[in-house]
Design an enzyme around this catalytic site. Structure first.
Site, PDB file in Angstrom:
ATOM      1  N   SER A  30       0.807  -1.216   0.000  1.00  0.00           N
ATOM      2  CA  SER A  30       0.000   0.000   0.000  1.00  0.00           C
ATOM      3  C   SER A  30       0.845   1.273   0.000  1.00  0.00           C
ATOM      4  CB  SER A  30      -0.929  -0.017   1.219  1.00  0.00           C
ATOM      5  OG  SER A  30      -0.155  -0.085   2.401  1.00  0.00           O
ATOM      6  N   ASP A  84      10.403  -0.754  -3.121  1.00  0.00           N
ATOM      7  CA  ASP A  84       9.466  -1.663  -2.463  1.00  0.00           C
ATOM      8  C   ASP A  84       9.172  -1.164  -1.049  1.00  0.00           C
ATOM      9  OD1 ASP A  84       7.834  -3.854  -2.018  1.00  0.00           O
ATOM     10  OD2 ASP A  84       9.334  -5.345  -2.600  1.00  0.00           O
ATOM     11  N   ASP A  87       7.842  -4.176   6.064  1.00  0.00           N
ATOM     12  CA  ASP A  87       7.045  -4.271   7.290  1.00  0.00           C
ATOM     13  C   ASP A  87       7.836  -3.771   8.489  1.00  0.00           C
ATOM     14  OD1 ASP A  87       4.650  -5.475   6.131  1.00  0.00           O
ATOM     15  OD2 ASP A  87       6.018  -7.092   5.625  1.00  0.00           O
ATOM     16  N   GLY A  98       6.908  -9.253   3.436  1.00  0.00           N
ATOM     17  CA  GLY A  98       6.009 -10.380   3.173  1.00  0.00           C
ATOM     18  C   GLY A  98       4.642 -10.214   3.789  1.00  0.00           C
ATOM     19  N   GLY A 100       2.400  -8.608   2.639  1.00  0.00           N
ATOM     20  CA  GLY A 100       1.469  -8.740   1.513  1.00  0.00           C
ATOM     21  C   GLY A 100       1.623 -10.052   0.774  1.00  0.00           C
ATOM     22  N   GLU A 106       9.411 -10.689  -4.547  1.00  0.00           N
ATOM     23  CA  GLU A 106      10.098  -9.459  -4.126  1.00  0.00           C
ATOM     24  C   GLU A 106      11.592  -9.717  -3.928  1.00  0.00           C
ATOM     25  OE1 GLU A 106       6.527  -7.079  -1.767  1.00  0.00           O
ATOM     26  OE2 GLU A 106       7.719  -8.521  -0.669  1.00  0.00           O
ATOM     27  N   LYS A 124       7.469   1.741  10.721  1.00  0.00           N
ATOM     28  CA  LYS A 124       8.225   0.565  10.263  1.00  0.00           C
ATOM     29  C   LYS A 124       9.647   0.498  10.841  1.00  0.00           C
ATOM     30  CE  LYS A 124       4.750  -0.326   7.441  1.00  0.00           C
ATOM     31  NZ  LYS A 124       4.791  -0.496   6.030  1.00  0.00           N
TER      32      LYS A 124
HETATM   33  C1  5RP Z   1       4.500  -7.395   0.539  1.00  0.00           C
HETATM   34  C2  5RP Z   1       5.447  -6.600   1.325  1.00  0.00           C
HETATM   35  C3  5RP Z   1       5.135  -5.156   1.524  1.00  0.00           C
HETATM   36  O1  5RP Z   1       6.114  -4.402   0.899  1.00  0.00           O
HETATM   37  C4  5RP Z   1       5.083  -4.859   2.978  1.00  0.00           C
HETATM   38  O2  5RP Z   1       4.095  -5.695   3.555  1.00  0.00           O
HETATM   39  C5  5RP Z   1       4.747  -3.390   3.253  1.00  0.00           C
HETATM   40  O3  5RP Z   1       3.466  -3.127   2.769  1.00  0.00           O
HETATM   41  P1  5RP Z   1       2.711  -1.772   3.092  1.00  0.00           P
HETATM   42  O4  5RP Z   1       3.434  -0.691   2.367  1.00  0.00           O
HETATM   43  O5  5RP Z   1       1.317  -2.028   2.589  1.00  0.00           O
HETATM   44  O6  5RP Z   1       2.734  -1.577   4.586  1.00  0.00           O
HETATM   45  O7  5RP Z   1       6.457  -7.048   1.784  1.00  0.00           O
HETATM   46  O8  5RP Z   1       4.839  -8.747   0.542  1.00  0.00           O
END
Ligand code: 5RP
Length: 229
Positions: A30, A84, A87, A98, A100, A106, A124
């Site tokens: 997101s 990218d 988390d 991960g 997502g 990735e 984060k």
């Molecule tokens: C997906 C991921 C995402 O990059 C991670 O979860 C961060 O997502 P967000 O920006 O929605 O917090 O690793 O596998």
């Protein structure tokens, strides 16, 4: 400032790392969604000439919708940069990814990139990884045996991730086991190696020694954090 506004700020600011002629890995999530939207706008309106490699089916759909030309990683000689989300990131820029469920693609894309730029907000940033449950992609075959083996290796509870009441299936047809280690992963390289030794483990959501830059949005603005080398 609300979290969505921070995600947008970080996501858009990361476009500064993209130039015409580059092959660009497109992450999933997101936050990086805003990078993809802005890159699409730059392609459509300002003649930015890039080729994107998506890290998930969802990102492929979004990037196609906004007009970013795409290619298979196999058909390119490498990537200039991947952008990218994450988390968690620690002071050494080791990551947990991960959330997502896209960690396998990735990581393949990140390993093919000369540079990894991570987009994040202050939530984060951690001192020690692990408060966010560590995602581990596992084979469907005997996944409960693998889950129990992960519990033995890590000494914590591991939960198979579900979606709408059934086991989540990744883009690669696998499942995700989330390890509830707590903020205790002080040696992520050792943890990754131990988990990868388990046969049913396909990939681990620890991204060690990959991230070069964090584009961090906070209530006081966007900061660029560069890895100390
Ligand atoms: C997906 C991921 C995402 O990059 C991670 O979860 C961060 O997502 P967000 O920006 O929605 O917090 O690793 O596998």
């Amino acid at each position: 400032m609300d979290v969505e506004a921070l995600k947008k700020e970080a996501g858009e600011a990361a476009c500064a790392y993209v130039r015409s002629g580059m092959n660009v890995g497109l992450g999933t999530g997101s936050t990086v969604k805003y990078t993809i939207l802005e890159l699409g706008r730059l392609v459509r309106e300002e003649g930015l000439n890039i080729v994107g490699v998506p890290t998930s089916i969802a990102t492929k759909t979004l990037a196609t919708e906004v007009g970013i030309p795409l290619a298979d990683l196999d058909d390119l000689s490498g990537l200039d940069v991947v952008i990218d989300g994450t988390d968690e990131f620690d002071p050494s820029f080791q990551l947990i990814k991960g959330g997502g469920a896209a960690l396998l693609r990735e990581k393949v894309v990140a390993q093919a990139s000369k540079r990894m730029v991570v987009v994040a907000d202050e939530r984060k940033r951690v001192n020690v990884l692990g408060a966010f449950p560590l995602p581990i992609e596992v084979t469907p075959f005997s996944h409960n045996t693998t889950r129990r083996n992960i519990e033995s290796v890590l000494g914590c509870k591991v939960v198979m991730r579900e979606e709408s009441g059934v086991l989540l299936q990744t883009d690669n047809g696998n499942h995700i086991a989330d390890a509830h280690t707590g903020a205790s992963i002080t040696d992520p390289e050792k943890t990754e190696t131990a988990l990868l030794a388990l046969a049913g483990v396909v990939q681990v959501g620890l991204f060690n020694n990959m991230c070069d830059v964090v584009v961090l949005a906070s209530s006081t603005g966007v900061k660029i954090l560069e890895k100390n080398v």
